[in-house]
Design a protein around this motif. Structure first.
Motif, PDB file in Angstrom:
ATOM      1  N   ARG A  84     -64.281  37.010  29.583  1.00  0.00           N
ATOM      2  CA  ARG A  84     -64.439  35.772  28.807  1.00  0.00           C
ATOM      3  C   ARG A  84     -63.646  34.678  29.512  1.00  0.00           C
ATOM      4  NH1 ARG A  84     -62.463  36.868  22.876  1.00  0.00           N
ATOM      5  NH2 ARG A  84     -60.608  37.360  24.082  1.00  0.00           N
ATOM      6  N   ALA A  85     -64.325  33.616  29.923  1.00  0.00           N
ATOM      7  CA  ALA A  85     -63.666  32.474  30.566  1.00  0.00           C
ATOM      8  C   ALA A  85     -63.673  31.304  29.581  1.00  0.00           C
ATOM      9  CB  ALA A  85     -64.385  32.100  31.856  1.00  0.00           C
ATOM     10  N   TRP A  86     -62.503  30.748  29.312  1.00  0.00           N
ATOM     11  CA  TRP A  86     -62.303  29.717  28.284  1.00  0.00           C
ATOM     12  C   TRP A  86     -62.159  28.337  28.914  1.00  0.00           C
ATOM     13  CZ3 TRP A  86     -61.251  31.117  23.009  1.00  0.00           C
ATOM     14  CH2 TRP A  86     -61.254  32.496  22.785  1.00  0.00           C
ATOM     15  N   TYR A  87     -62.839  27.328  28.283  1.00  0.00           N
ATOM     16  CA  TYR A  87     -62.809  25.944  28.763  1.00  0.00           C
ATOM     17  C   TYR A  87     -62.726  24.984  27.582  1.00  0.00           C
ATOM     18  CZ  TYR A  87     -64.666  28.001  33.042  1.00  0.00           C
ATOM     19  OH  TYR A  87     -64.844  28.769  34.154  1.00  0.00           O
ATOM     20  N   TYR A  88     -62.142  23.814  27.811  1.00  0.00           N
ATOM     21  CA  TYR A  88     -62.164  22.739  26.815  1.00  0.00           C
ATOM     22  C   TYR A  88     -63.540  22.095  26.774  1.00  0.00           C
ATOM     23  CZ  TYR A  88     -57.043  22.674  26.507  1.00  0.00           C
ATOM     24  OH  TYR A  88     -55.728  22.998  26.304  1.00  0.00           O
ATOM     25  N   ASN A  89     -64.029  21.758  25.583  1.00  0.00           N
ATOM     26  CA  ASN A  89     -65.281  21.011  25.453  1.00  0.00           C
ATOM     27  C   ASN A  89     -65.162  19.628  26.073  1.00  0.00           C
ATOM     28  OD1 ASN A  89     -66.836  22.922  24.028  1.00  0.00           O
ATOM     29  ND2 ASN A  89     -65.938  22.305  22.093  1.00  0.00           N
ATOM     30  N   ASP A  91     -63.404  18.065  28.541  1.00  0.00           N
ATOM     31  CA  ASP A  91     -63.422  17.742  29.969  1.00  0.00           C
ATOM     32  C   ASP A  91     -63.732  18.951  30.856  1.00  0.00           C
ATOM     33  OD1 ASP A  91     -61.137  19.253  29.720  1.00  0.00           O
ATOM     34  OD2 ASP A  91     -59.760  17.661  30.348  1.00  0.00           O
ATOM     35  N   ASP A  92     -64.218  20.035  30.256  1.00  0.00           N
ATOM     36  CA  ASP A  92     -64.494  21.270  30.985  1.00  0.00           C
ATOM     37  C   ASP A  92     -63.243  21.843  31.647  1.00  0.00           C
ATOM     38  OD1 ASP A  92     -67.275  21.441  30.386  1.00  0.00           O
ATOM     39  OD2 ASP A  92     -67.720  20.029  31.996  1.00  0.00           O
ATOM     40  N   GLY A  93     -62.080  21.433  31.151  1.00  0.00           N
ATOM     41  CA  GLY A  93     -60.824  21.952  31.705  1.00  0.00           C
ATOM     42  C   GLY A  93     -60.709  23.451  31.484  1.00  0.00           C
ATOM     43  N   TYR A  94     -60.340  24.143  32.524  1.00  0.00           N
ATOM     44  CA  TYR A  94     -60.231  25.604  32.494  1.00  0.00           C
ATOM     45  C   TYR A  94     -58.960  26.018  31.764  1.00  0.00           C
ATOM     46  CZ  TYR A  94     -59.605  30.355  34.304  1.00  0.00           C
ATOM     47  OH  TYR A  94     -59.403  31.699  34.423  1.00  0.00           O
ATOM     48  N   LEU A  95     -59.094  26.934  30.819  1.00  0.00           N
ATOM     49  CA  LEU A  95     -57.942  27.428  30.062  1.00  0.00           C
ATOM     50  C   LEU A  95     -57.455  28.789  30.534  1.00  0.00           C
ATOM     51  CD1 LEU A  95     -59.186  26.357  26.559  1.00  0.00           C
ATOM     52  CD2 LEU A  95     -57.084  25.607  27.642  1.00  0.00           C
ATOM     53  N   GLY A  96     -58.373  29.675  30.872  1.00  0.00           N
ATOM     54  CA  GLY A  96     -57.968  31.011  31.309  1.00  0.00           C
ATOM     55  C   GLY A  96     -59.114  31.984  31.165  1.00  0.00           C
ATOM     56  N   THR A  97     -58.886  33.207  31.632  1.00  0.00           N
ATOM     57  CA  THR A  97     -59.901  34.251  31.571  1.00  0.00           C
ATOM     58  C   THR A  97     -59.286  35.527  31.026  1.00  0.00           C
ATOM     59  OG1 THR A  97     -61.079  33.321  33.459  1.00  0.00           O
ATOM     60  CG2 THR A  97     -61.506  35.630  32.973  1.00  0.00           C
ATOM     61  N   ASP A  98     -60.012  36.159  30.113  1.00  0.00           N
ATOM     62  CA  ASP A  98     -59.656  37.480  29.598  1.00  0.00           C
ATOM     63  C   ASP A  98     -60.572  38.487  30.273  1.00  0.00           C
ATOM     64  OD1 ASP A  98     -58.029  36.282  27.609  1.00  0.00           O
ATOM     65  OD2 ASP A  98     -59.731  36.127  26.253  1.00  0.00           O
ATOM     66  N   THR A  99     -60.017  39.598  30.730  1.00  0.00           N
ATOM     67  CA  THR A  99     -60.833  40.651  31.310  1.00  0.00           C
ATOM     68  C   THR A  99     -60.544  41.960  30.579  1.00  0.00           C
ATOM     69  OG1 THR A  99     -60.769  39.561  33.460  1.00  0.00           O
ATOM     70  CG2 THR A  99     -61.422  41.873  33.437  1.00  0.00           C
ATOM     71  N   LEU A 100     -61.571  42.587  30.114  1.00  0.00           N
ATOM     72  CA  LEU A 100     -61.466  43.838  29.380  1.00  0.00           C
ATOM     73  C   LEU A 100     -61.218  44.974  30.351  1.00  0.00           C
ATOM     74  CD1 LEU A 100     -61.872  45.090  26.528  1.00  0.00           C
ATOM     75  CD2 LEU A 100     -64.264  45.410  27.166  1.00  0.00           C
ATOM     76  N   SER A 101     -60.235  45.798  30.036  1.00  0.00           N
ATOM     77  CA  SER A 101     -59.992  46.974  30.869  1.00  0.00           C
ATOM     78  C   SER A 101     -59.912  48.203  29.970  1.00  0.00           C
ATOM     79  CB  SER A 101     -58.715  46.804  31.679  1.00  0.00           C
ATOM     80  OG  SER A 101     -57.605  46.687  30.837  1.00  0.00           O
ATOM     81  N   LYS A 102     -60.380  49.294  30.475  1.00  0.00           N
ATOM     82  CA  LYS A 102     -60.376  50.539  29.706  1.00  0.00           C
ATOM     83  C   LYS A 102     -59.061  51.246  29.839  1.00  0.00           C
ATOM     84  CE  LYS A 102     -65.288  51.476  29.833  1.00  0.00           C
ATOM     85  NZ  LYS A 102     -66.307  52.423  30.167  1.00  0.00           N
TER      86      LYS A 102
END
Length: 102
Positions: A84-89, A91-102
């Motif tokens: 999941r990659a998160w951005y602000y509506n 200005d499309d500013g990048y907030l961060g990425t969550d990566t699922l791991s087992k």
């Protein structure tokens, strides 16, 4: 982002929208005041019906964020996005990425 809780209002009209150059079927959800104030949009691939994006707005029009989903993992029989990659509506500013791991 509650879809099945009481107080969730799933709007009847499914819209076709283009987001980041790709066409989606979009479902809108709002909530009774005691549940929440945000407005959520869920973007589904019109061919596979997989949810690929979700987005929310707070009270102000430029507020909130959108989340791009990619990959898929199945854990305990439940399919979920791997990334999941998160951005602000606003200005499309990048907030961060969550990566699922087992």
């Amino acid at each position: 982002m509650k879809l099945k809780d009481s107080g969730t209002i799933i709007h009847d009209k499914i819209e076709r929208k283009t987001f980041k150059g790709k066409e989606y079927l979009v479902l809108k959800a709002t909530y009774d005041a005691n549940v929440g104030k945000d407005t959520w949009f869920f973007y589904f691939n019109p061919k596979t019906y997989a949810m690929e994006v979700y987005q929310f707005y707070k009270q102000a029009p430029d507020s909130g964020e959108y989340i791009l989903l990619s990959g898929e993992e199945t854990i305990n029989g439940i399919k979920m996005p791997k990334t999941r990659a998160w951005y602000y509506n606003k200005d499309d500013g990048y907030l961060g990425t969550d990566t699922l791991s087992k």
